[in-house]
Enzyme design. Structure first.
Site, PDB file in Angstrom:
ATOM      1  N   GLU A  27       0.812  -1.225   0.000  1.00 27.86           N
ATOM      2  CA  GLU A  27       0.000   0.000   0.000  1.00 27.86           C
ATOM      3  C   GLU A  27       0.840   1.267   0.000  1.00 27.86           C
ATOM      4  O   GLU A  27       0.518   2.231  -0.700  1.00 27.86           O
ATOM      5  CB  GLU A  27      -0.970   0.018   1.192  1.00 27.86           C
TER       6      GLU A  27
ATOM      7  N   HIS B 137      -9.088  -5.079  10.958  1.00 33.10           N
ATOM      8  CA  HIS B 137      -9.771  -4.891   9.678  1.00 33.10           C
ATOM      9  C   HIS B 137     -11.069  -4.092   9.794  1.00 33.10           C
ATOM     10  O   HIS B 137     -11.884  -4.110   8.882  1.00 33.10           O
ATOM     11  CB  HIS B 137     -10.100  -6.257   9.045  1.00 33.10           C
TER      12      HIS B 137
END
Lengths: 366, 325
Positions: B60, B129
């Protein structure tokens, strides 16, 4: 966008590219006209005198924050940026004064930025670490170690996407090579064949930590792990920098291939001016480098030996650089500070272009 | 009007903008060959090819940073984060680089990038998450933050976000991806920074956004049917820029405010809203502002208990009744 890994036995990418034995004989240097050779020297001198003047202003408390001086490394930025074509781009970290002058930014706007003045290149909003000149393909000036390296890879991605035959040079220091973002950028560049040269300006110290105390292995060799070409050269000789970088830049532009290049150099001053520079290296080490490998002295000696410049000619260039730096300091001194109202300008494109604004609602809060 | 899912609405927005502007690129983990981890980008590779729809490695910081750099040179990348929770490994690229570069360059450089993906709890995936970082993102001047609750809004807002010249953070919701709603066949835009009154009412203003809008509408219906209470539901749709005027108009009508947000309470979007409402409409308030937030702990895994940690219709109902008691 995947590619087949090349065979281990015949992997040209893994072999280092070394500079030619005599960098003067490299085509990119042979073709230099006399005035161009003088110009390389002049730019290096201007960077040094600019920074020495900035240091005096810092010591006189005219400049806030940090001041990371490039003194001793001038040949790296000048050598690399002298090779830039229309579609070549540059990005670097916070030791950015040399690159800014090397791409052609003026001393006035640079000095005024250090003084925090509205006439600065970033209107006094960026400071020493954050110089930008997109009209000169110079994208900063970034404060976080290694954080600019993915951006430089993105510049290369944009060049490739748009079908432009250019290359991006993403500069970093030897301390940046241990940042994860740098390795992620290496991988993406190699995976997608992006025209980016990762230039490690190795001055031996990441702040106060020497290379042997911070980095395992040889820095440019890490490229081999990503199947990328790499090279290494002595940065004290601007012609050597040009000879090596020309090979990689040409390859990047023509074949869209990335590379890692380590250019060995040295900084005479501390990490920043705030660094007392008395805990991690000996004064004798600095003096030895200055005596034998000073990049300005090296070129000066060559230009005089080649009959390109006389000692008087050198003196004239030096005096002109000092006068230009002094004038820049006077310009900065005389310039106005930004206003309190300016604080909230240049945050959003939309806020600065109200006639074209499409969004509603409040952008700023109190 | 055709009924399509929230997922399809986002996909249609991407496809229309890819069609309209050759500089738009969709990039992220599994967006191309895999057709999207949540199938948002399904079919786009087949239609637009690998130059426009780009699979990235799990990297990322690298690919978001690459997108920011590309945007400086005129590309309009729409980057997918598989979960917004993964923004933490790209934090420097998003909030030091994308958010700051325009300012630090004195306005010389723009970053027309969109970063999108789901940001929600409620799927039993645990604390790593389930982050909802709209407050953290909106804390950074330079970025815009959008959290759509319906298919109509998701499509219109995403199209506006892609055309925007500032970096836009677009926070979707995995639980809403399958929800259907009416979306016109013809092209339309929803401007950023415009709230939408999803239900009109007179007794109470429920100010909310994202999936909490859906919970609030359920609760409002129960308030109406079982308690005779008329609740207005204001969907912010965008966190920054913020349409505080629509909120204040509602407050002036109802004089009572309940904020509902899938956010940890400390320094949440609701904290900012509460400050602004009391500062700008103090005399209109007949009661202290109440709020329903995520219960203040990392996201719990245990499925039935996670429902209770998040805003849900019962928690909204209870808070509304407490406020009106």
């Amino acid at each position: 966008m995947s590619k087949t890994p090349s065979a281990k036995t015949a992997n040209p990418a893994a072999a280092p590219v070394l500079p030619p034995n005599d960098p003067h004989l490299a085509p990119v240097n042979l073709k230099l006209k006399t005035e161009e050779r003088i110009e390389l020297f002049r730019t290096m001198m201007r960077i040094r005198r600019f920074e020495e003047r900035a240091l005096r202003a810092y010591q006189a408390k005219k400049i806030g924050g940090f001041l990371h001086l490039y003194i001793g490394q001038e040949s790296v930025a000048v050598g690399c940026c002298s090779l830039m074509g229309k579609h070549d781009h540059v990005i670097t970290a916070y030791r950015d004064h040399g690159h800014a002058i090397a791409v052609g930014m003026g001393m006035n706007e640079l000095m005024a930025e250090l003084y925090g003045k509205a006439t600065g290149c970033s209107k006094g909003k960026g400071g020493s670490m954050h110089y930008f000149a997109p009209d000169r393909n110079f994208w900063g000036g970034h404060g976080i170690v290694g954080g600019q390296v993915p951006l430089g890879t993105g510049l290369a991605y944009a060049l490739k996407y748009r079908g432009l035959k250019g290359a991006a040079m993403a500069f970093m220091g030897d301390g940046a090579v241990n940042q994860g973002a740098v390795h992620e950028a290496y991988n993406l560049a190699a995976l997608w064949d992006l025209p980016v040269i990762f230039v490690i300006e190795n001055n031996g110290y990441s702040m106060g930590t020497s290379q042997e105390r911070s980095s395992a292995g040889e820095l440019p060799k890490r490229a081999a792990g990503y199947d990328m070409a790499w090279g290494q050269c002595d940065g004290s000789n601007v012609y050597e920098v040009r000879a090596l970088m020309d090979k990689f830049l040409t390859r990047a532009r023509e074949e869209s291939k990335p590379a890692v290049v380590e250019i060995d150099t040295y900084r005479y001053r501390g990490h920043s001016v705030a660094d007392p520079d008395n805990t991690y290296r000996a004064k004798a080490e600095i003096e030895e480098y200055r005596r034998t490998k000073d990049p300005i002295q090296v070129v000066q000696n060559m230009l005089i030996a080649d009959g390109v410049l006389t000692p008087e000619g050198v003196e004239q260039i030096d005096q002109a650089a000092r006068a230009e730096s002094d004038a820049a300091a006077e310009f900065a001194e005389a310039s106005p500070f930004p206003t309190v109202e300016d604080i909230q300008k240049d945050v959003y494109w939309e806020a600065d272009h109200p006639a074209q604004r499409a969004s509603k609602g409040r952008l700023f809060f109190d | 009007m055709p009924q399509i899912t929230y997922r399809e609405a986002i996909r249609h927005a991407l496809a229309e903008e890819l069609e309209r502007d050759p500089n738009v690129v969709v990039m992220g983990e599994e967006v191309a060959q895999f057709n999207g981890a949540y199938k948002v980008t399904e079919g786009l590779l087949a239609k637009f090819g690998p130059k426009r729809i780009v699979d990235t490695p799990i990297s990322e910081a690298g690919f978001i940073g690459l997108g920011v750099g590309a945007s400086m040179l005129g590309i309009r990348p729409v980057m997918e984060l598989m979960f917004w929770s993964f923004y933490s490994v790209a934090f420097d690229q998003i909030l030091n680089n994308a958010a700051n570069v325009r300012y630090m360059s004195g306005g010389l450089i723009n970053c027309p990038i969109v970063i999108r993906g789901p940001a929600n709890g409620g799927t039993n995936v645990g604390a790593t998450h389930s982050h909802t970082p709209e407050n953290v993102l909106a804390n950074h001047p330079g970025v815009k933050v959008v959290v759509p609750s319906t298919p109509y809004d998701a499509k219109g807002l995403l199209k506006s976000a892609i055309r925007d010249n500032d970096p836009v953070m677009f926070l979707e919701n995995t639980i809403l991806y399958g929800d259907k709603g009416e979306v016109p066949a013809e092209e339309y835009l929803v401007p950023l920074g415009l709230a939408d009154v999803k239900r009109k009412g007179t007794d109470l203003s429920i100010v909310t956004y994202g999936r909490s809008v859906i919970h609030s509408l359920v609760a409002a219906e129960v308030l109406h049917k079982e308690h005779g209470i008329s609740a207005e539901v204001v969907d912010l749709r965008t966190i920054r820029p913020l349409d505080i005027d629509t909120v204040l108009q509602s407050v002036a009508k109802t004089h009572r405010v309940l904020i509902v947000e899938e956010q940890k309470p400390f320094a949440s979007v609701g904290s900012q809203l509460s400050y602004m409402i009391q500062r700008e409409a103090f005399d209109e308030l007949d009661a202290p502002i109440h709020r329903v937030t995520t219960v203040d702990a990392p996201a719990i895994y245990s499925p039935p208990i996670e429902i209770e940690q998040l805003p849900n219709p019962n928690r909204v109902l209870k808070a509304a009744l407490d406020l009106l008691a």
